[in-house]
Motif scaffolding. Structure first.
Motif, PDB file in Angstrom:
ATOM      1  N   LYS A   1      -3.757   0.474  -2.580  1.00  0.00           N
ATOM      2  CA  LYS A   1      -3.788  -0.900  -2.062  1.00  0.00           C
ATOM      3  C   LYS A   1      -5.130  -1.290  -1.452  1.00  0.00           C
ATOM      4  O   LYS A   1      -5.323  -2.448  -1.089  1.00  0.00           O
ATOM      5  CB  LYS A   1      -2.690  -1.084  -1.004  1.00  0.00           C
ATOM      6  N   VAL A   2      -6.045  -0.362  -1.321  1.00  0.00           N
ATOM      7  CA  VAL A   2      -7.330  -0.656  -0.674  1.00  0.00           C
ATOM      8  C   VAL A   2      -8.261  -1.309  -1.711  1.00  0.00           C
ATOM      9  O   VAL A   2      -8.694  -0.646  -2.656  1.00  0.00           O
ATOM     10  CB  VAL A   2      -7.969   0.614  -0.081  1.00  0.00           C
ATOM     11  N   PRO A   3      -8.574  -2.591  -1.538  1.00  0.00           N
ATOM     12  CA  PRO A   3      -9.409  -3.279  -2.533  1.00  0.00           C
ATOM     13  C   PRO A   3     -10.893  -2.931  -2.406  1.00  0.00           C
ATOM     14  O   PRO A   3     -11.344  -2.420  -1.370  1.00  0.00           O
ATOM     15  CB  PRO A   3      -9.171  -4.760  -2.208  1.00  0.00           C
TER      16      PRO A   3
ATOM     17  N   LYS B   1     -13.339  -2.809   0.796  1.00  0.00           N
ATOM     18  CA  LYS B   1     -12.561  -2.487   1.988  1.00  0.00           C
ATOM     19  C   LYS B   1     -12.382  -0.979   2.089  1.00  0.00           C
ATOM     20  O   LYS B   1     -12.636  -0.234   1.142  1.00  0.00           O
ATOM     21  CB  LYS B   1     -11.183  -3.164   1.938  1.00  0.00           C
TER      22      LYS B   1
ATOM     23  N   THR C   1      -9.971   2.322   4.320  1.00  0.00           N
ATOM     24  CA  THR C   1      -8.886   2.724   5.203  1.00  0.00           C
ATOM     25  C   THR C   1      -9.219   4.106   5.733  1.00  0.00           C
ATOM     26  O   THR C   1     -10.077   4.800   5.181  1.00  0.00           O
ATOM     27  CB  THR C   1      -7.517   2.695   4.489  1.00  0.00           C
TER      28      THR C   1
ATOM     29  N   ASP D   1      -4.577   5.444   9.584  1.00  0.00           N
ATOM     30  CA  ASP D   1      -3.909   4.171   9.316  1.00  0.00           C
ATOM     31  C   ASP D   1      -2.810   4.355   8.273  1.00  0.00           C
ATOM     32  O   ASP D   1      -1.744   3.744   8.370  1.00  0.00           O
ATOM     33  CB  ASP D   1      -4.910   3.113   8.857  1.00  0.00           C
TER      34      ASP D   1
ATOM     35  N   ARG E   1     -12.260   5.277  -1.007  1.00  0.00           N
ATOM     36  CA  ARG E   1     -12.145   4.271   0.057  1.00  0.00           C
ATOM     37  C   ARG E   1     -11.286   4.759   1.216  1.00  0.00           C
ATOM     38  O   ARG E   1     -11.135   4.042   2.207  1.00  0.00           O
ATOM     39  CB  ARG E   1     -11.547   2.982  -0.520  1.00  0.00           C
ATOM     40  N   THR E   2     -10.701   5.942   1.099  1.00  0.00           N
ATOM     41  CA  THR E   2      -9.902   6.526   2.186  1.00  0.00           C
ATOM     42  C   THR E   2     -10.763   7.536   2.921  1.00  0.00           C
ATOM     43  O   THR E   2     -11.178   8.545   2.350  1.00  0.00           O
ATOM     44  CB  THR E   2      -8.623   7.192   1.637  1.00  0.00           C
TER      45      THR E   2
ATOM     46  N   LYS F   1     -14.570  -3.040   8.101  1.00  0.00           N
ATOM     47  CA  LYS F   1     -14.148  -3.159   6.697  1.00  0.00           C
ATOM     48  C   LYS F   1     -12.775  -2.580   6.432  1.00  0.00           C
ATOM     49  O   LYS F   1     -12.363  -2.431   5.287  1.00  0.00           O
ATOM     50  CB  LYS F   1     -15.184  -2.477   5.817  1.00  0.00           C
TER      51      LYS F   1
ATOM     52  N   VAL G   1      -8.820  -2.235   5.986  1.00  0.00           N
ATOM     53  CA  VAL G   1      -7.708  -3.045   5.504  1.00  0.00           C
ATOM     54  C   VAL G   1      -6.760  -3.247   6.677  1.00  0.00           C
ATOM     55  O   VAL G   1      -6.474  -2.313   7.419  1.00  0.00           O
ATOM     56  CB  VAL G   1      -6.986  -2.325   4.349  1.00  0.00           C
ATOM     57  N   LYS G   2      -6.273  -4.441   6.824  1.00  0.00           N
ATOM     58  CA  LYS G   2      -5.327  -4.738   7.929  1.00  0.00           C
ATOM     59  C   LYS G   2      -3.928  -4.332   7.558  1.00  0.00           C
ATOM     60  O   LYS G   2      -3.484  -4.334   6.486  1.00  0.00           O
ATOM     61  CB  LYS G   2      -5.360  -6.214   8.274  1.00  0.00           C
TER      62      LYS G   2
END
Length: 157
Positions: free
Chosen positions: A52-54, A57, A59, A63, A109-110, A154, A156-157
């Motif tokens: 889900k991390v675009p 962005k 994570t 989180d 991205r993680t 940056k 992700v919420k």
């Protein structure tokens, strides 16, 4: 060290071990994790959150753990298995890429806590650094660690 047959582990580890499952935090672990319950997630749940991390962005693994804990109404998500499963997801993504799949989990991205690049992901920190920089992130060296600068802005919420 590469995880062999990561796709198979990603797909079947949960079924094989009856995951996800929520367990009571025992006395031994309560010194480290506090009291309450702990979810041991299914690897596919970890992978789904990583997917889900675009682009652009980020994570951090904590989180992901917090989202898993909320989903399963537990106090925490197991830090050990969540970390292992993120690594399995990363290696499965590379196996899928080698098989010609274009859409893979963007594991790079993680990040670890503090915005640190995960050395256990495929290709180590240098490969992840390159992939993050291609997406416009600035990577800095702090001691022996590589961190994404201003990663907090940056997330992700």
């Amino acid at each position: 060290m590469p995880i062999k047959n990561a796709i198979e582990k990603l797909e079947n580890q949960g079924k094989k071990h009856g995951l996800p499952k929520v367990v009571k935090i025992d006395k031994k672990l309560s010194k480290r994790w506090g009291t309450g319950t702990c979810v041991i997630p299914d690897p596919k749940e970890v992978d789904a959150l990583m997917k889900k991390v675009p682009r652009g962005k980020l994570t951090i693994i904590n989180d992901i753990r917090a989202k898993l804990a909320r989903k399963h109404k537990s106090t925490i998500a197991c830090p050990i298995t969540t970390g292992i499963f993120s690594s399995i997801s990363a290696h499965a993504a590379e196996e899928m890429k080698a098989l010609g799949k274009k859409q893979i989990t963007p594991y790079w991205r993680t990040l670890k806590v503090g915005g640190e690049i995960n050395p256990k992901y495929p290709g180590g920190v240098e490969r992840q650094k390159k992939m993050l920089e291609q997406e416009g992130h600035k990577v800095i060296k702090k001691g022996l660690r590589l961190l994404v600068a201003d990663h907090e802005k940056k997330l992700v919420k």
